[in-house]
Scaffold this active site. Structure first.
Site, PDB file in Angstrom:
ATOM      1  N   LYS A 240      -2.474 -26.283  -3.490  1.00 37.38           N
ATOM      2  CA  LYS A 240      -1.632 -26.178  -2.293  1.00 37.38           C
ATOM      3  C   LYS A 240      -2.513 -25.910  -1.086  1.00 37.38           C
ATOM      4  CE  LYS A 240       2.499 -23.692  -0.623  1.00 37.38           C
ATOM      5  NZ  LYS A 240       3.527 -22.669  -0.948  1.00 37.38           N
TER       6      LYS A 240
ATOM      7  N   SER B  59       8.281 -24.186  -0.629  1.00 39.63           N
ATOM      8  CA  SER B  59       7.316 -24.805   0.242  1.00 39.63           C
ATOM      9  C   SER B  59       6.207 -25.564  -0.486  1.00 39.63           C
ATOM     10  CB  SER B  59       6.679 -23.742   1.135  1.00 39.63           C
ATOM     11  OG  SER B  59       5.975 -22.801   0.349  1.00 39.63           O
TER      12      SER B  59
ATOM     13  N   SER C 206       8.969 -20.451  -3.616  1.00 39.99           N
ATOM     14  CA  SER C 206       8.233 -21.676  -3.282  1.00 39.99           C
ATOM     15  C   SER C 206       7.464 -22.337  -4.412  1.00 39.99           C
ATOM     16  CB  SER C 206       7.260 -21.404  -2.146  1.00 39.99           C
ATOM     17  OG  SER C 206       7.943 -21.478  -0.936  1.00 39.99           O
TER      18      SER C 206
HETATM   19  N1  GLN Z   1      12.146 -20.824   1.122  1.00 46.81           N
HETATM   20  C1  GLN Z   1      11.648 -19.508   1.352  1.00 46.81           C
HETATM   21  C2  GLN Z   1      11.248 -19.360   2.796  1.00 46.81           C
HETATM   22  O1  GLN Z   1      11.458 -20.251   3.526  1.00 46.81           O
HETATM   23  C3  GLN Z   1      10.534 -19.189   0.423  1.00 46.81           C
HETATM   24  C4  GLN Z   1       9.231 -19.689   0.841  1.00 46.81           C
HETATM   25  C5  GLN Z   1       8.110 -19.303  -0.067  1.00 46.81           C
HETATM   26  O2  GLN Z   1       8.326 -18.832  -1.179  1.00 46.81           O
HETATM   27  N2  GLN Z   1       6.897 -19.429   0.442  1.00 46.81           N
HETATM   28  O3  GLN Z   1      10.743 -18.374   3.210  1.00 46.81           O
END
Ligand code: GLN
Length: 482
Positions: A72, A148, A172
């Site tokens: 990532k 994400s 994410s």
């Molecule tokens: N969807 C969540 C957010 O927007 C989680 C994101 C994540 O785990 N990095 O914060």
């Protein structure tokens, strides 16, 4: 058949017997990426020549010797870009060092290969917040891959990668894994060092694997875990071999079903798949225990106070002075900061910084930030009580299969609600895994459905054993995006 379709476990056998080499794997991956990545957009960048040079030196006797792992784009790898999906870091930042997880993976013989698209600074659930490109769901190119870690999951779900690293602050790793038909594991907070992961919300962030099988998740976790002097929140606890107990079965295992996670509003195909999984576990000898996690309804609100609060502080470092984007022709230092940040950050990141600064400001601190901390304690306590009665907790990973691109883009609140099942594990610091448990077919093209298992603190072993038992007794993990 291309080696890109294989798992870590199968490649390792063939590497160890010298039937194939790391160079063969990189060549096959490069071919697949060239053919399919333009349509899917999982990779932001990759360097085949550098990977081939590393592959030539790979030591097949090491536990992950010769296996390429996609990374990532918020985890630093020396000499490679680390854009975090942001304009802020896209132009002129090259990672000057390896994150601790990368050092560990290299020590085990793995080859970090490729930079995977993501929501900007990991804020989002669809990868639509990336400033650098679109990633599509390999099962249906009109749909989002989740986020994400959307690039990581889309690549593993379409055989553009053998396995990948993601990061999980509120879901994410698990949510994109669920939407792309992969296994995604968020380890216990502190199990894996965060050194070299660009921080979003430091009390919630964890790095973890996205893989094709549960066994591969266990294999990778073996080489991600452990105390690291460079991260004071990493835990000084023994790291077991997470593959050792995989085959021990679930007879007598107590699986908790929290009533707050089985609610109206969940897509019927998701409910049906998870109910079928529950039956499957019963037939394997597990015991189902209905229970309550009474503060579940505070989860989303708590998370969306605490995560932005921490983000507003962590992202203060992007000021155009030290690294990253720098606005041109500014008049004074304040103008310099403001213009740099206005140009460098996208709308979701700005929204979070504003929200976070607001809840931390004097006058509002007690009403929002402090209150959210208290709610977090109650959520953690809910799980402590539940784990007196059960060994793991089962639920859907997300309320619905992947939605169409653009559908929620201008509706941040609805998007935040997509995280309803995943964020509690981060707030409570607990390990959680998502694994494929079905396909929605009424959606046009079939779309994967994920089930989530949450475990006791540091008990990834039970989590993986529980996941493995289901996986091996069903065929969902063999169903691939076409
Ligand atoms: N969807 C969540 C957010 O927007 C989680 C994101 C994540 O785990 N990095 O914060």
């Amino acid at each position: 058949m291309s080696l890109a379709t294989e798992t870590i476990a199968s490649l390792r056998q063939r590497l160890a017997s010298r039937e194939i080499t790391a160079t063969d794997i990189v060549n096959d991956l490069a071919k697949t990426i060239e053919q399919r990545n333009p349509a899917i957009g999982a990779y932001l960048s990759y360097d085949v020549e550098a990977a081939l040079a590393e592959a030539a030196k790979a030591d097949a006797t090491l536990p992950l010797g010769g296996v390429p792992i996609a990374i990532k784009d918020n985890i630093n790898v020396t000499g490679q870009p680390c854009t975090c999906g942001s304009k802020m870091l896209a132009e002129n930042y090259t990672a000057p060092y390896d994150a601790s997880v990368i050092q560990q993976l290299r020590g085990a013989g793995a080859l970090p290969f490729g930079r995977m698209n993501m929501d900007e600074f990991a804020m989002g659930s669809s990868t639509e917040n990336s400033a650098l490109g679109v990633t599509r769901n390999p099962w249906d190119l009109e749909r989002i891959p989740g986020g994400s870690s959307g690039g990581s999951a889309a690549s593993v779900g379409s055989d553009l990668a053998i396995a990948a690293l993601g990061s999980d602050t509120g879901g994410s790793i698990r949510q994109p894994a669920a939407l792309c038909g992969c296994v995604g594991l968020k380890p216990t907070y502190g199990r894996v060092s965060r050194y070299g992961l660009v921080a979003f919300a430091s009390s919630l962030d964890q790095i973890g694997p996205i893989t094709k099988t549960v066994e591969d998740a266990a294999l990778l976790l073996n080489h991600l875990s452990g105390r690291d002097a460079a991260d004071s929140t990493s835990l000084n606890v023994a790291v077991p071999d997470f593959t050792a107990g995989l085959r021990d079965g679930v007879k007598g295992l107590r699986i908790g079903l929290p009533k707050e996670y089985f609610v109206d509003g969940t897509h019927p195909a998701v409910s049906a798949a998870v109910q079928a999984a529950i039956k499957q576990y019963e037939s394997l000898g597990a015991e189902m225990v209905e229970l309550s996690l009474p503060h579940t309804d505070c989860g989303v609100a708590t998370y969306y106070v605490l995560a932005p609060a921490e983000a507003s502080s962590n992202l203060a470092r992007f000021d155009g002075v030290r690294y990253g984007h720098r606005a041109a022709n500014t008049t004074d230092v304040l103008d310099h900061y403001m213009s740099t940040r206005a140009e460098g950050f996208g709308p979701e990141v700005k929204r979070r910084i504003l929200l976070g600064t607001y809840v931390l400001s004097s006058g509002y601190y007690d009403a929002y930030y402090l209150k959210a901390q208290r709610a977090r304690t109650l959520i953690r306590k809910d799980f402590e009580d539940a784990f007196e009665k059960v060994d793991v907790i089962l639920s859907p990973t997300c309320p619905s299969p992947a939605h169409k691109m653009g559908e929620m883009k201008n509706d941040p609140l609805t998007m935040y609600l997509e995280d309803v099942f995943t964020i509690a594990a981060n707030l409570a610091g607990l390990p959680a895994i998502s694994l494929p448990c079905g396909l929605a077919t009424e959606t046009g093209k079939p779309l994967p459905i994920g089930m989530q298992l949450v475990g006791k603190s540091l008990d990834e072993a039970t989590l993986l054993r529980t996941a493995w038992a289901f996986e091996q007794s069903t065929d969902w993990h063999k169903t691939r995006a076409k």
